[in-house]
Structure formats: C-alpha cells, structure tokens
Design an enzyme around this catalytic site. Structure first.
Site, short mmCIF file in Angstrom:
data_model
loop_
_atom_site.label_atom_id
_atom_site.label_comp_id
_atom_site.label_asym_id
_atom_site.label_seq_id
_atom_site.Cartn_x
_atom_site.Cartn_y
_atom_site.Cartn_z
N LYS A 25 0.84 -1.20 0.00
CA LYS A 25 0.00 0.00 0.00
C LYS A 25 0.87 1.25 0.00
O LYS A 25 1.78 1.37 0.82
CB LYS A 25 -0.91 -0.03 1.24
CG LYS A 25 -2.03 0.98 1.25
CD LYS A 25 -2.93 0.72 2.44
CE LYS A 25 -4.10 1.68 2.49
NZ LYS A 25 -4.98 1.42 3.63
N GLU B 157 -19.04 -5.10 11.72
CA GLU B 157 -19.92 -4.27 12.53
C GLU B 157 -20.96 -5.09 13.30
O GLU B 157 -21.28 -4.76 14.45
CB GLU B 157 -20.63 -3.23 11.64
CG GLU B 157 -19.71 -2.17 11.06
CD GLU B 157 -19.02 -2.59 9.78
OE1 GLU B 157 -18.22 -1.81 9.24
OE2 GLU B 157 -19.29 -3.73 9.30
N ARG C 114 -25.15 -1.59 8.76
CA ARG C 114 -24.83 -3.00 8.55
C ARG C 114 -25.16 -3.84 9.79
O ARG C 114 -25.22 -5.07 9.70
CB ARG C 114 -23.35 -3.13 8.21
CG ARG C 114 -22.96 -2.42 6.92
CD ARG C 114 -21.47 -2.14 6.85
NE ARG C 114 -20.66 -3.32 6.72
CZ ARG C 114 -20.25 -3.85 5.57
NH1 ARG C 114 -20.61 -3.29 4.42
NH2 ARG C 114 -19.49 -4.92 5.53
#
Length: 628
Positions: free
Chosen positions: A280, A363, A391
């Site tokens: 990344k 979540e 969610r």
C-alpha cells in the site's frame, strides 16, 4: 510527444503493449495519481498499491464482457483511468465529477457499485451464477483486500462459491492494511503463509520459472511443488477447505508474473483464489511512511505529502472526552470496527490499551460483542460511522435494545459526508433508530454538548446513540468537566411567540440565522436546540404549539422518518394542528460534492425555510389584523 498513459483510451490499447512498456506505464500511472490527487484528495495509498494488479487484470481479461468486482472499490482509480476516464480523472470526488468508488451509472466497465467492505465475493458469485444459468462464458473476478476477509459476509460467500458456480476467480489483495493495520486470526493466518521460509523459496522459484519460460506448463510445475510444500506445512489450507483451489502468494508488483498467472487461471474450470502480495502506498514515500493518513485524505503537497493543519474534529473531541471519562470509570470500554483513526479511537487506545478493542471490518460482531460485555457490567461504547452502523441494524435491535443493555453507539459522519458520496452519507440513522423501543437518541449542537452527551449516555441504564458530523468542530469554549443532561429536555436558546425554530445538532446555526431574518421582518422567533430526538421534549412542543403559527425543523438527515417527522407525529398525537416546515434531505440518494453546494441544490438553506414559513406567518398576521 504522447505519453504511454495518454495513448490508453480503453483496455484494448493496453493489450498492445509489451512487458517493458507495461512497466513504464505503471510508473506513469503512479506519477499521475500522486499529482492529480494532490489537488482533489482521495484514496491514494490503496491505489498506488494495485497499479500492476489492475494493469494485469485488464491485460488478460476483457471488460465490460468480463466482470471485475472490486471490494469497497476505493482502489478502482486505475480501473477508471484504463477504461476511458483518464481525461475526467481530475474531477474525481468533485461536484459533478467522477465518483470516488465504482458506480454502475458512470461506466459500462463498472459492473457493480460499492463503497462498503465485504460485498465483492457475494456480488461476484451472483454474477457467476447468473452467467451459468444463461450459458455464458464470461469471466467473473472478485478483487478483495485481506481486510475484507475479517468481514462475515466474505465468509458467507466463501461458504457458497464452490457449491453454486463452476467457475470464478477470487483475488486476495494482501497488503496487511484496511485503514489501520489488520487485526485478528485471519490476518495472522495470512501473515504465516507469507512469511514461511519454504513458501518464500517456492515463490522465488515460481517467479524465475514464469519469467523465463512463461505459460501453462511452468505454472503447473510450480503448482505441484506448492502442493508438496503445503502437505508438509499444514494439514489443510483454509480456502481449499471452502472448495477454492489456492494459488500463491505471489508478488503483486511483478507484471509478467501477474499476467502469466491470470492467463493460466483463465483456463481453469473451477473456482480459484489467487493470493497476491502488494504494498500500500508503493512509489510515494510519504504514503509508505503514513499508511493511515494516505489511505484517504484531502489535498496535499505532491513532493512532501504534507497536508494543511486542521482544526480539532468531532472525532477527536469524542475520543479525548471518552478517554477522560474512562480515567474515572473502569467499566468503560471502546470498540471500533477497523476504524480507529476515523473514529478517533487511536487516541483512546494508548491511554486505555486493555479497554480498547478493534474487531476488524465486522460491525455486526462489534455490536453483539458489546452486548455481551454489557451483560457483565461493562459500559461499551461502539464508535461506528452512521453509514456503517446500518450493517448492524439487526444486532442493535435484537441483541442490545430488546435486552435493554447499556451500549452506547457513537455515530461519526452523521449527516452529509461530502466528497465520499452516497455510500458514505449518514442520512438515515434517525429513521432506522428512533423506531426502536427504549433507545435514547441525541445530537449535540457543539463539542461542549457532545462531551455532556457522552457523560449523559454513560449514566443511562439502557441503550443510547449520539450522532455527530464529520470534520471540524464549532470552536466553542468547553467546560472543565462534562455534565449530565436531563434526558428528553430541549434547550431554549431564545424565546418567541410567532414561530418556533428547532435546529438539530450543528444545524442550530441555520435556526439562528433564520430567526435573525424573521425578526428583522417583525416576527418573534424562538430558537430551540432539541438535543434529544428520542425522547422528544413533548412538554416544550406542547407549550409552543399553543402560541406559534408554525414550527420549523432543520436536520442533516432525510426528511422521511427523520427528526421533523418525529415532531409532526408528536404534535398530531397531542392534538395540535400547527404546520411544520421540515428542512432536510429529499427522498433520494444524494451525490458526492461540497456540502454547501449540495445544501443549496436540495433546499437545506435559510432561504428555502423563509420561502415556506413566511406565508404561514403572514397569514396569521393578516388574520390578527382582521380580528382586531
């Protein structure tokens, strides 16, 4: 002279390049990303990490016929550039410009819209099954980061892939990060694979073989060697237990290796998973040094990576206040679903490391985990963006509120989230929470009141939620210590007899501005900070309903089911027929853009409120004149 990047108008142009040209194009793309996003902001780090991977995918597969589904899709910038949107790329996340995520209405190459993690495997499986039923031959590729495999939906899809489709490719893009560093058993499992010295030796050999000879035969030789090694190292490989043939890990920045591997995988007639290692932020040292910062950010200096110093944010005030409260109450625990930086909990973590929990992108688990803690006397605080708490709606209802457990939901990014667009706007939380029995729902007008609401919530015997926006706070002075608020009691900032104006949360500033305009026209306006969406201050509403010509409500939320609707319902139940002018977002998904511009476009302004309330006030004034 035309650059390589300028010569790419579609993926077909990419297929004409040789290996050396592809490598040069990768560096041009990185330079283009760094320069362009320095002006607009965006998800720089994730995209710098998938340049070669995206090039290889488009070199081998043929979109839009073949389907590439990006999980979250914040890493799809290169995909956009390669599919005819390079000239528009400077508009990304800008009003009227390209969306920062995949968007089906933007391009035929965007086969699936996204913005939340964990959706790619299920969506891709749906496409693969639809292809199978239609007798099609297109390829379906799901590209998901390692962080997405901490999400339960990904495992629900893995459980079904081999049973429901004959052919699908899953690319596991492993960079060890989501926004923060990945956590949990899945992250440790992948790390063991990557760091095993036998695997490292095998894949060094694999790289040399494919680079030297290429083709299907070389990969089959490597595959046999992998099988022998895996039988020595582990009784089974996790993904193969799910029925996907596992390949990897391979270097996600080695273009010839990627291209050769995808060409081979393209020939297989069963579901496979390719484990790709990427870095990344590759190619930009500030992004490598600041992984969290450069995941997604605003404008920056393209040479140094420095960003303008910002004012304190709502998230920072939340986290510092919570850390202070936890100093005096050892029952307080903080939970985040892979967002310690965005929610501010990376400030809480070093102060109370044993009471900080990052559960990954999960979540639903976060909420039920909190419920379990609450049954044992702890005071869990779930810091989850408004758009992500959607969610976990069922656990909020079934596991927390039904059991009347004292879990606090702190919903950052409530309201419009600006440049991130409709996948990230927090415009529905009042509607999906206020109908749940027993929950207390609050919205602070400023950072001092946020601190008071945290104290209030942590003193409650049952569930509660606080919604607050993204970005800088208002700058008001704060009390030395937060104070508990009387639950269900609004704050009357100024009294009035003609109109009562209620501004929820930071929208109180519009309420004050409207009052000032109306008072210049000779009307007496009350300005009220509701503080509580649930329970509403019905006594206050009853009091003003007996004397004002109208109520006006301002909210950074959809009007349908929102705060204004709650006021209308309460007045009707009390037998009052006073009109309510509701200022909020319409019944549609709001695009990305600058907040002030979007508010002006959709009527969340003082002028729009004036246009609606002045005729009501003028009518009552006229009736009073006739009566007198």
């Amino acid at each position: 002279m035309e650059t390589l990047l300028e010569s790419i108008q579609s993926p077909a142009d990419l297929k004409r390049l040789n290996s050396e040209q592809m490598a040069a194009l990768a560096e041009e793309i990185r330079a283009f990303l760094i320069q362009t996003l320095s002006k607009t902001g965006g998800h720089l780090g994730p995209n710098l990490g998938v340049v070669e991977l995206t090039l290889a995918l488009h070199a081998v597969f043929d979109t839009p016929e073949d389907k590439i589904v990006f999980d979250v899709s914040h890493q799809a910038y290169i995909h956009k550039i390669l599919t005819g949107r390079r000239e528009q790329f400077g508009t990304i996340r800008q009003p009227g410009g390209l969306n920062g995520f995949m968007l089906r209405t933007e391009s035929e190459h965007d086969c699936y819209g996204a913005g939340h993690a964990g959706t790619a495997l299920s969506a891709a499986l749906g496409m693969a099954v639809a292809r199978d039923l239609a007798g099609g031959h297109e390829h379906v590729i799901a590209v998901a980061g390692d962080a997405a495999f901490t999400n339960g939906i990904s495992f629900e899809a893995l459980n079904n892939i081999a049973e429901q489709t004959r052919r699908m490719i899953v690319v596991l893009n492993d960079n060890e990060w989501s926004i923060d560093r990945n956590v949990g058993a899945v992250a440790r499992y992948l790390h063991r694979i990557v760091t095993n010295e036998h695997y490292q030796h095998l894949h060094d050999r694999a790289t040399r073989l494919i680079e030297r000879f290429g083709g299907k035969t070389a990969i089959k030789v490597v595959r046999r060697a992998e099988e022998a090694a895996k039988s020595m190292l582990w009784p089974s490989i996790l993904f193969e237990e799910f029925g996907l043939e596992y390949f990897g890990p391979i270097d996600g920045h080695n273009l010839p290796l990627l291209v050769g591997t995808f060409k081979f995988l393209k020939t297989l007639d069963h579901p496979v998973l390719l484990h790709v290692l990427t870095q990344k932020g590759r190619g930009f040292q500030p992004a490598l040094d600041g992984q969290k910062k450069f995941h997604g950010l605003g404008p920056y200096d393209p040479e140094t990576g420095k960003t303008p110093d910002g004012s304190p944010t709502w998230a920072e005030v939340f986290a510092t206040t919570l850390a202070d409260l936890a100093n005096h109450d050892n029952r307080i625990v903080a939970i985040t679903a892979a967002m310690p930086n965005g929610t501010g909990l990376d400030y809480f973590r070093p102060h109370h490391p044993k009471r900080y929990f990052d559960v990954g992108i999960a979540e639903e688990h976060a909420v039920i985990f909190a419920a379990g803690m609450a049954t044992r006397g702890l005071r869990p605080v779930c810091a989850i963006y408004s758009t992500f708490l959607q969610r976990a709606f069922d656990p909020v209802v079934h596991d927390v509120c039904l059991q009347k457990l004292p879990v606090l939901f702190c919903m950052d990014r409530a309201g419009l989230s600006g440049d991130d667009g409709p996948t990230h706007h927090g415009l529905f939380d009042i509607a999906y929470l206020r109908g749940i029995p027993g929950i207390v729902l609050m919205a602070p007008k400023d950072e001092d009141e946020l601190a008071d609401m945290l104290k209030t919530a942590l003193d409650l015997p049952g569930p509660s939620a606080i919604r607050y926006p993204r970005g800088a706070v208002t700058g008001v002075a704060r009390k030395p210590e937060p104070q508990s608020l009387p639950v269900g009691t609004a704050e009357v900032l100024s009294d009035g007899s003609d109109v009562a104006i209620l501004g929820l949360g930071p929208m109180i500033s519009l309420a004050k501005d409207l009052a000032a305009i109306l008072e210049r026209d000779g009307y007496s306006a009350a300005v009220i900070n509701p503080r509580f969406v649930k329970p509403l201050d019905r006594e206050m509403l009853d009091r003003y309903a007996s004397r004002v010509a109208a109520f006006v409500t301002f909210e950074d939320h959809v009007k349908m089911g929102g705060f204004g609707t709650a006021v209308v319902e309460a007045l009707e139940e009390m037998g009052h027929a006073v009109p309510v002018v509701r200022i909020g977002w319409p019944d549609q998904f709001i695009e990305h853009g600058k907040i002030d511009q979007l508010r002006a476009r959709y009527g969340l302004t003082v002028d729009a409120a004036c246009e609606q309330v002045l005729p009501l006030l003028a009518a009552r004034r006229h009736q009073s004149l006739i009566a007198s």
